[in-house]
Design a protein around this motif. Structure first.
Motif, mmCIF file in Angstrom:
data_model
loop_
_atom_site.group_PDB
_atom_site.id
_atom_site.type_symbol
_atom_site.label_atom_id
_atom_site.label_comp_id
_atom_site.label_asym_id
_atom_site.label_seq_id
_atom_site.Cartn_x
_atom_site.Cartn_y
_atom_site.Cartn_z
ATOM 1 N N ARG A 114 -16.693 36.351 -10.545
ATOM 2 C CA ARG A 114 -15.833 37.100 -9.634
ATOM 3 C C ARG A 114 -15.505 36.244 -8.421
ATOM 4 N NH1 ARG A 114 -18.797 42.732 -8.758
ATOM 5 N NH2 ARG A 114 -17.191 42.839 -7.180
ATOM 6 N N ILE A 115 -14.413 36.586 -7.755
ATOM 7 C CA ILE A 115 -14.060 35.844 -6.550
ATOM 8 C C ILE A 115 -15.047 36.176 -5.440
ATOM 9 C CG2 ILE A 115 -11.614 35.744 -7.150
ATOM 10 C CD1 ILE A 115 -11.136 37.905 -5.017
ATOM 11 N N SER A 116 -15.126 35.287 -4.477
ATOM 12 C CA SER A 116 -16.083 35.495 -3.388
ATOM 13 C C SER A 116 -15.612 36.615 -2.467
ATOM 14 C CB SER A 116 -16.253 34.208 -2.587
ATOM 15 O OG SER A 116 -15.066 33.911 -1.882
ATOM 16 N N GLU A 117 -16.545 37.102 -1.691
ATOM 17 C CA GLU A 117 -16.247 38.169 -0.729
ATOM 18 C C GLU A 117 -15.205 37.710 0.290
ATOM 19 O OE1 GLU A 117 -16.844 42.060 0.594
ATOM 20 O OE2 GLU A 117 -17.892 41.135 -1.085
ATOM 21 N N TYR A 118 -15.325 36.454 0.722
ATOM 22 C CA TYR A 118 -14.405 35.921 1.726
ATOM 23 C C TYR A 118 -12.973 35.859 1.186
ATOM 24 C CZ TYR A 118 -12.136 32.809 5.002
ATOM 25 O OH TYR A 118 -11.257 32.282 5.912
ATOM 26 N N ILE A 119 -12.805 35.393 -0.035
ATOM 27 C CA ILE A 119 -11.458 35.309 -0.622
ATOM 28 C C ILE A 119 -10.885 36.713 -0.783
ATOM 29 C CG2 ILE A 119 -10.139 34.664 -2.675
ATOM 30 C CD1 ILE A 119 -12.040 32.294 -3.028
ATOM 31 N N GLY A 120 -11.671 37.637 -1.267
ATOM 32 C CA GLY A 120 -11.199 39.016 -1.440
ATOM 33 C C GLY A 120 -10.793 39.659 -0.129
ATOM 34 N N LYS A 121 -11.600 39.465 0.899
ATOM 35 C CA LYS A 121 -11.272 40.026 2.210
ATOM 36 C C LYS A 121 -10.020 39.371 2.782
ATOM 37 C CE LYS A 121 -13.089 40.772 6.857
ATOM 38 N NZ LYS A 121 -11.778 40.563 7.413
ATOM 39 N N SER A 122 -9.867 38.080 2.581
ATOM 40 C CA SER A 122 -8.681 37.377 3.075
ATOM 41 C C SER A 122 -7.413 37.887 2.391
ATOM 42 C CB SER A 122 -8.822 35.873 2.848
ATOM 43 O OG SER A 122 -9.929 35.371 3.554
ATOM 44 N N LEU A 123 -7.488 38.080 1.083
ATOM 45 C CA LEU A 123 -6.324 38.598 0.360
ATOM 46 C C LEU A 123 -5.995 40.019 0.820
ATOM 47 C CD1 LEU A 123 -7.076 37.324 -3.243
ATOM 48 C CD2 LEU A 123 -5.452 36.387 -1.596
ATOM 49 N N TYR A 124 -7.021 40.828 1.017
ATOM 50 C CA TYR A 124 -6.804 42.189 1.502
ATOM 51 C C TYR A 124 -6.159 42.176 2.884
ATOM 52 C CZ TYR A 124 -7.662 46.950 3.001
ATOM 53 O OH TYR A 124 -7.500 48.221 3.477
ATOM 54 N N ASP A 125 -6.631 41.294 3.754
ATOM 55 C CA ASP A 125 -6.057 41.192 5.098
ATOM 56 C C ASP A 125 -4.594 40.766 5.050
ATOM 57 O OD1 ASP A 125 -8.401 41.979 6.271
ATOM 58 O OD2 ASP A 125 -9.053 39.949 6.816
ATOM 59 N N ILE A 126 -4.282 39.809 4.194
ATOM 60 C CA ILE A 126 -2.894 39.360 4.074
ATOM 61 C C ILE A 126 -2.000 40.513 3.644
ATOM 62 C CG2 ILE A 126 -1.328 37.921 2.696
ATOM 63 C CD1 ILE A 126 -3.523 35.767 2.709
ATOM 64 N N CYS A 127 -2.402 41.231 2.609
ATOM 65 C CA CYS A 127 -1.586 42.332 2.080
ATOM 66 C C CYS A 127 -1.463 43.473 3.087
ATOM 67 C CB CYS A 127 -2.174 42.841 0.773
ATOM 68 S SG CYS A 127 -2.156 41.618 -0.547
ATOM 69 N N THR A 128 -2.558 43.797 3.755
ATOM 70 C CA THR A 128 -2.537 44.899 4.712
ATOM 71 C C THR A 128 -1.691 44.556 5.926
ATOM 72 O OG1 THR A 128 -4.738 45.516 3.995
ATOM 73 C CG2 THR A 128 -3.985 46.451 6.056
ATOM 74 N N ARG A 129 -1.856 43.356 6.457
ATOM 75 C CA ARG A 129 -1.087 42.964 7.641
ATOM 76 C C ARG A 129 0.402 42.861 7.331
ATOM 77 N NH1 ARG A 129 -3.111 40.866 12.448
ATOM 78 N NH2 ARG A 129 -5.276 41.465 12.654
ATOM 79 N N LEU A 130 0.729 42.392 6.138
ATOM 80 C CA LEU A 130 2.139 42.298 5.757
ATOM 81 C C LEU A 130 2.776 43.683 5.692
ATOM 82 C CD1 LEU A 130 4.413 40.366 4.898
ATOM 83 C CD2 LEU A 130 3.666 40.683 2.547
ATOM 84 N N ALA A 131 1.998 44.685 5.312
ATOM 85 C CA ALA A 131 2.520 46.047 5.215
ATOM 86 C C ALA A 131 2.887 46.628 6.573
ATOM 87 C CB ALA A 131 1.504 46.949 4.531
ATOM 88 N N TYR A 132 2.364 46.054 7.644
ATOM 89 C CA TYR A 132 2.671 46.547 8.987
ATOM 90 C C TYR A 132 3.846 45.825 9.634
ATOM 91 C CZ TYR A 132 -1.313 49.587 8.906
ATOM 92 O OH TYR A 132 -2.169 50.596 8.589
ATOM 93 N N CYS B 141 -2.012 39.209 -6.103
ATOM 94 C CA CYS B 141 -2.748 38.105 -5.465
ATOM 95 C C CYS B 141 -4.019 37.775 -6.233
ATOM 96 C CB CYS B 141 -3.078 38.451 -4.019
ATOM 97 S SG CYS B 141 -1.657 38.423 -2.917
ATOM 98 N N LEU B 142 -4.725 38.785 -6.710
ATOM 99 C CA LEU B 142 -5.944 38.542 -7.483
ATOM 100 C C LEU B 142 -5.639 37.830 -8.797
ATOM 101 C CD1 LEU B 142 -7.859 41.866 -6.854
ATOM 102 C CD2 LEU B 142 -8.453 39.589 -6.007
ATOM 103 N N ILE B 143 -4.519 38.157 -9.391
ATOM 104 C CA ILE B 143 -4.118 37.466 -10.613
ATOM 105 C C ILE B 143 -3.808 36.000 -10.326
ATOM 106 C CG2 ILE B 143 -2.269 37.322 -12.343
ATOM 107 C CD1 ILE B 143 -2.171 40.413 -12.245
ATOM 108 N N ALA B 144 -3.228 35.732 -9.155
ATOM 109 C CA ALA B 144 -2.792 34.381 -8.815
ATOM 110 C C ALA B 144 -3.873 33.528 -8.158
ATOM 111 C CB ALA B 144 -1.580 34.460 -7.900
ATOM 112 N N VAL B 145 -5.043 34.066 -7.895
ATOM 113 C CA VAL B 145 -6.092 33.289 -7.215
ATOM 114 C C VAL B 145 -6.418 32.017 -7.993
ATOM 115 C CG1 VAL B 145 -8.565 33.282 -6.696
ATOM 116 C CG2 VAL B 145 -7.149 35.114 -5.892
#
Length: 182
Positions: free
Chosen positions: A39-57, A78-82
């Protein structure tokens, strides 16, 4: 007078790049051993989540009622493209994943507008107008008539614009197909 504090961004691009480079090396070694990658690391997952969430705003996405679906679609893409991020081609993973999320948002918006268009067409052909014409609904009942008038006036503005874009896209595809057949 003290120097101003540097602005802290929500994502450190250099750190994110290092994490993705390590992930890329790990995936390559797993492929050589014919083992599925972890599985991807916690840091990568959180970074991807932050990118997607911030872009939504951003202002062009903030007012959509299906914003959570947009974030979910973007995160999935993003998870598919990691594992596809190549650190030899680019050193900007933030830009790479922001583009993926941006286009996932656009696909979701297009899908929702298509669904809205379908709902409009169903409503347009629904039984409400027939019930009023057949007399099963009281024509003096201002409530029933008001609903139909309201729907005619307000719900068709977006769908007409979508129908125009849809027809242009279909015509473009017809032209492209005709040029390929020649």
């Amino acid at each position: 007078m003290t120097a101003p504090m540097p602005k802290k961004h929500y994502l450190d691009n250099a750190e994110f790049f290092k994490a993705l480079t390590a992930r890329y090396q790990l995936v390559k070694s797993c492929e050589e051993k014919n083992v599925s990658p972890p599985r991807i690391s916690e840091y990568i997952g959180k970074s991807l989540y932050d990118i997607c969430t911030r872009l939504a705003y951003r202002p062009n996405f903030i007012n959509y009622s299906w914003r959570q679906e947009m974030i979910s679609d973007a995160l999935e893409n993003c998870l598919i493209a990691v594992d596809k991020f190549n650190h030899e081609k680019s050193t900007n993973p933030f830009g790479y994943f922001t583009q993926i999320a941006f286009f996932a948002f656009l696909r979701r918006i297009d899908m929702e507008k298509r669904q809205q268009y379908i709902k409009h067409k169903i409503l347009e052909q629904s039984m409400i107008e027939e019930l009023i014409e057949l007399g099963e609904m009281d024509p003096d009942d201002s409530n029933g008539l008001t609903i139909v008038e309201y729907l005619r006036e307000h719900s068709y503005t977006n769908t007409e614009a979508f129908a125009g874009r849809l027809e242009k896209r279909r015509q473009k595809n017809r032209d492209k197909t005709a040029s390929l057949e020649e």
